[in-house]
Enzyme design. Structure first.
Site, mmCIF file in Angstrom:
data_model
loop_
_atom_site.group_PDB
_atom_site.id
_atom_site.type_symbol
_atom_site.label_atom_id
_atom_site.label_comp_id
_atom_site.label_asym_id
_atom_site.label_seq_id
_atom_site.Cartn_x
_atom_site.Cartn_y
_atom_site.Cartn_z
ATOM 1 N N SER A 1 -43.854 15.554 -25.693
ATOM 2 C CA SER A 1 -43.308 14.198 -25.883
ATOM 3 C C SER A 1 -41.690 14.101 -25.441
ATOM 4 C CB SER A 1 -43.549 13.852 -27.232
ATOM 5 O OG SER A 1 -43.103 15.123 -28.098
ATOM 6 N N GLU B 1 -38.143 12.011 -26.313
ATOM 7 C CA GLU B 1 -37.420 10.968 -27.499
ATOM 8 C C GLU B 1 -36.294 9.987 -26.552
ATOM 9 O OE1 GLU B 1 -36.356 13.201 -30.799
ATOM 10 O OE2 GLU B 1 -34.488 12.429 -30.851
ATOM 11 N N THR C 1 -35.667 7.047 -31.959
ATOM 12 C CA THR C 1 -34.905 7.514 -33.110
ATOM 13 C C THR C 1 -34.493 6.306 -34.131
ATOM 14 O OG1 THR C 1 -32.803 7.575 -32.197
ATOM 15 C CG2 THR C 1 -34.027 9.707 -32.116
ATOM 16 N N HIS D 1 -39.322 6.977 -35.397
ATOM 17 C CA HIS D 1 -38.881 7.812 -36.252
ATOM 18 C C HIS D 1 -38.564 6.809 -37.522
ATOM 19 C CE1 HIS D 1 -37.036 11.000 -33.467
ATOM 20 N NE2 HIS D 1 -38.366 10.480 -32.941
ATOM 21 N N ARG E 1 -35.724 12.658 -43.673
ATOM 22 C CA ARG E 1 -34.693 12.088 -44.612
ATOM 23 C C ARG E 1 -33.623 11.414 -43.886
ATOM 24 N NH1 ARG E 1 -29.680 15.650 -46.842
ATOM 25 N NH2 ARG E 1 -29.148 15.185 -44.612
ATOM 26 N N GLY E 2 -33.320 11.698 -42.706
ATOM 27 C CA GLY E 2 -32.346 10.889 -41.987
ATOM 28 C C GLY E 2 -30.843 11.481 -42.233
ATOM 29 N N ASP E 3 -30.202 11.187 -41.113
ATOM 30 C CA ASP E 3 -28.778 11.698 -41.341
ATOM 31 C C ASP E 3 -28.113 10.808 -42.221
ATOM 32 O OD1 ASP E 3 -28.433 14.003 -39.275
ATOM 33 O OD2 ASP E 3 -28.603 12.643 -37.835
ATOM 34 N N LYS F 1 -43.123 19.424 -47.318
ATOM 35 C CA LYS F 1 -43.285 18.309 -46.299
ATOM 36 C C LYS F 1 -44.983 18.285 -45.844
ATOM 37 C CE LYS F 1 -39.365 18.578 -43.791
ATOM 38 N NZ LYS F 1 -38.157 18.420 -42.841
ATOM 39 N N GLN G 1 -35.367 21.047 -34.370
ATOM 40 C CA GLN G 1 -33.935 20.727 -33.918
ATOM 41 C C GLN G 1 -33.880 21.705 -32.485
ATOM 42 O OE1 GLN G 1 -31.788 19.182 -33.230
ATOM 43 N NE2 GLN G 1 -30.814 18.635 -35.375
ATOM 44 N N PHE H 1 -22.074 17.977 -30.326
ATOM 45 C CA PHE H 1 -23.279 17.441 -31.103
ATOM 46 C C PHE H 1 -24.075 18.621 -31.460
ATOM 47 C CE2 PHE H 1 -27.536 15.625 -30.284
ATOM 48 C CZ PHE H 1 -27.493 14.728 -31.011
ATOM 49 N N HIS I 1 -40.883 18.963 -27.145
ATOM 50 C CA HIS I 1 -40.235 17.439 -27.365
ATOM 51 C C HIS I 1 -39.044 17.591 -26.646
ATOM 52 C CE1 HIS I 1 -39.690 13.902 -29.631
ATOM 53 N NE2 HIS I 1 -38.835 14.384 -29.993
HETATM 54 P P1 FAD Z 1 -35.218 17.085 -45.367
HETATM 55 O O1 FAD Z 1 -36.514 17.819 -44.951
HETATM 56 O O2 FAD Z 1 -35.427 16.007 -46.290
HETATM 57 O O3 FAD Z 1 -34.380 18.137 -45.531
HETATM 58 C C1 FAD Z 1 -32.720 17.878 -45.731
HETATM 59 C C2 FAD Z 1 -32.079 19.077 -46.246
HETATM 60 O O4 FAD Z 1 -32.194 19.151 -47.855
HETATM 61 C C3 FAD Z 1 -32.206 20.406 -45.936
HETATM 62 O O5 FAD Z 1 -31.159 21.271 -46.043
HETATM 63 C C4 FAD Z 1 -33.454 20.774 -46.936
HETATM 64 O O6 FAD Z 1 -33.305 22.458 -47.099
HETATM 65 C C5 FAD Z 1 -33.012 20.250 -48.231
HETATM 66 N N1 FAD Z 1 -34.147 19.664 -49.094
HETATM 67 C C6 FAD Z 1 -35.305 19.329 -48.456
HETATM 68 N N2 FAD Z 1 -35.816 18.659 -49.612
HETATM 69 C C7 FAD Z 1 -35.392 18.951 -50.576
HETATM 70 C C8 FAD Z 1 -35.622 18.803 -52.227
HETATM 71 N N3 FAD Z 1 -36.780 18.029 -52.398
HETATM 72 N N4 FAD Z 1 -34.720 18.873 -52.915
HETATM 73 C C9 FAD Z 1 -33.207 19.541 -52.483
HETATM 74 N N5 FAD Z 1 -33.211 20.037 -51.158
HETATM 75 C C10 FAD Z 1 -34.075 19.510 -50.322
HETATM 76 N N6 FAD Z 1 -31.557 11.776 -38.119
HETATM 77 C C11 FAD Z 1 -31.783 10.336 -38.017
HETATM 78 O O7 FAD Z 1 -30.733 10.006 -38.814
HETATM 79 N N7 FAD Z 1 -32.697 9.561 -37.240
HETATM 80 C C12 FAD Z 1 -33.483 10.134 -36.549
HETATM 81 O O8 FAD Z 1 -34.358 9.447 -35.837
HETATM 82 C C13 FAD Z 1 -33.662 11.520 -36.526
HETATM 83 N N8 FAD Z 1 -34.669 12.210 -35.784
HETATM 84 C C14 FAD Z 1 -34.626 13.531 -35.802
HETATM 85 C C15 FAD Z 1 -35.552 14.322 -35.151
HETATM 86 C C16 FAD Z 1 -35.947 15.698 -35.124
HETATM 87 C C17 FAD Z 1 -36.909 15.922 -34.554
HETATM 88 C C18 FAD Z 1 -34.949 16.436 -35.859
HETATM 89 C C19 FAD Z 1 -35.112 17.706 -36.012
HETATM 90 C C20 FAD Z 1 -33.916 15.578 -36.642
HETATM 91 C C21 FAD Z 1 -33.837 14.128 -36.597
HETATM 92 N N9 FAD Z 1 -32.693 13.678 -37.312
HETATM 93 C C22 FAD Z 1 -32.653 12.254 -37.375
HETATM 94 C C23 FAD Z 1 -31.722 14.377 -37.898
HETATM 95 C C24 FAD Z 1 -32.101 14.484 -39.672
HETATM 96 O O9 FAD Z 1 -32.621 13.458 -40.179
HETATM 97 C C25 FAD Z 1 -31.243 15.472 -40.182
HETATM 98 O O10 FAD Z 1 -31.080 16.784 -39.719
HETATM 99 C C26 FAD Z 1 -31.115 15.342 -41.749
HETATM 100 O O11 FAD Z 1 -30.074 15.690 -42.375
HETATM 101 C C27 FAD Z 1 -32.434 15.991 -42.389
HETATM 102 O O12 FAD Z 1 -33.676 15.314 -42.152
HETATM 103 P P2 FAD Z 1 -34.976 16.082 -42.454
HETATM 104 O O13 FAD Z 1 -35.781 15.090 -42.427
HETATM 105 O O14 FAD Z 1 -35.436 17.449 -41.914
HETATM 106 O O15 FAD Z 1 -34.708 16.037 -44.199
#
Ligand code: FAD
Length: 283
Positions: free
Chosen positions: A10, A12, A43, A71, A101-103, A159, A170, A210, A260
């Site tokens: 895929s 992005e 994204t 996303h 979760r998003g940045d 998840k 990542q 980055f 990807h």
């Molecule tokens: P989560 O899985 O929710 O984890 C976030 C952090 O919290 C981790 O440190 C985890 O250990 C911890 N955690 C998870 N669940 C819990 C819980 N229940 N209680 C306490 N701690 C917890 N960002 C964007 O803004 N937009 C995008 O489109 C985007 N696309 C991405 C695509 C890919 C393939 C990747 C790898 C990253 C992308 N990101 C994007 C970045 C990503 O959103 C960030 O890395 C963000 O900080 C974490 O998202 P996540 O979904 O992994 O979060």
């Protein structure tokens, strides 16, 4: 779970900020669509900041005949709005989503509340059943603010329990970090496909900045080689292509279930990697 659909090649994109950027991306999409990837993904800016831009591109490229996975994160959006967006995607024939979760938007401060990705996966499953194939993010070098390696894997597992079908990593340049992560996840009971995210190397300063932000390591030997290219951007690109091709080959030989590509909205790098790896002959 449809395993065949979970193994994927895929590409992005991110939503450009300007009309000129979007016109350029339209041309990039057209060029890359000829490679016949399994899907494109678009994204969603930090905190949902590119909500409209993401939706527009997803619907446009889906209409043009590509499979496109938006996303999505809760960001600051209400459940009702997220549901409306999901409905719009379903109506347009979108059947795949990358749930995050998003940045954290810069300048939003530490008081911003975040809803973890497992909550979004649960929400999508509850509201839309099995309509979407759900991808989630994971981190072979561990999420930058994770409490520990183990806790990050356990949250990843959450998840999967919530309904994720596959994961995209990542980016990284150390294949061993990926293989060890996959083994660790397997021993923790995570069996969904974990597809490596691949970042082409085209500019050292951008990559270093980055990587610092997202916690991806550039190995010392690699950063020293890249710095040595100085102003020789063509030399750096040729070297970068060789290194990333080798990384992809190693990953696929070691059993990675697809790749990807983070295209950075440019067709050239992905096309060269795609051709080097012979991916057009994969079907
Ligand atoms: P989560 O899985 O929710 O984890 C976030 C952090 O919290 C981790 O440190 C985890 O250990 C911890 N955690 C998870 N669940 C819990 C819980 N229940 N209680 C306490 N701690 C917890 N960002 C964007 O803004 N937009 C995008 O489109 C985007 N696309 C991405 C695509 C890919 C393939 C990747 C790898 C990253 C992308 N990101 C994007 C970045 C990503 O959103 C960030 O890395 C963000 O900080 C974490 O998202 P996540 O979904 O992994 O979060």
């Amino acid at each position: 779970m449809d395993t065949a659909q979970s193994c994927h090649y895929s590409i992005e994109f991110f939503p450009p900020r300007t009309e000129a950027g979007e016109a350029k991306l339209d041309a990039t999409h057209k060029e890359l669509a000829a490679l016949d990837p399994d899907f494109f993904s678009v994204t969603y800016g930090a905190g949902g900041s590119t909500k409209k831009g993401t939706r527009k591109l997803v619907l446009k490229y889906q209409k043009a005949g590509s499979q496109v996975a938006p996303h999505l994160s809760f960001g600051g959006t209400s459940d009702k709005e997220v549901l409306k967006l999901l409905q719009k995607y379903m109506d347009a024939g979108v059947n795949r989503i990358v749930a995050l979760r998003g940045d954290v938007p810069s300048g939003s401060g530490s008081s911003t509340t975040h809803r973890y990705a497992n909550e979004l996966v649960e929400f999508i499953r509850r509201e839309t059943g099995d309509h979407f194939h759900i991808d989630v993010a994971c981190y072979p070098e561990i999420h930058p603010v994770a409490k520990s390696y183990e806790s990050d894997v356990q949250y990843f597992k959450q998840k999967v329990a919530a309904g994720a079908d596959s994961a995209i990593t990542q980016y990284f340049y150390n294949a061993d970090a990926y293989f060890r992560f996959v083994d660790y996840c397997a021993s923790a009971g995570i069996t969904i496909p974990i597809v490596p995210g691949i970042m082409p190397i085209t500019n050292f300063e951008n990559l270093a900045r980055f990587s610092g932000n997202c916690g991806a390591e550039i190995p010392q030997w690699l950063s020293r080689r890249l710095v040595d290219f100085g102003d020789d951007s063509e030399g750096l690109k040729t070297f970068g292509l060789e290194i990333v091709t080798e990384l992809c080959e190693k990953l696929l030989q070691g059993g990675a279930p697809g790749l990807h590509f983070y295209s950075m909205n440019s067709a050239n790098n992905v096309t060269q990697l795609w051709n080097n790896l012979g991916l057009s002959d994969r079907r």
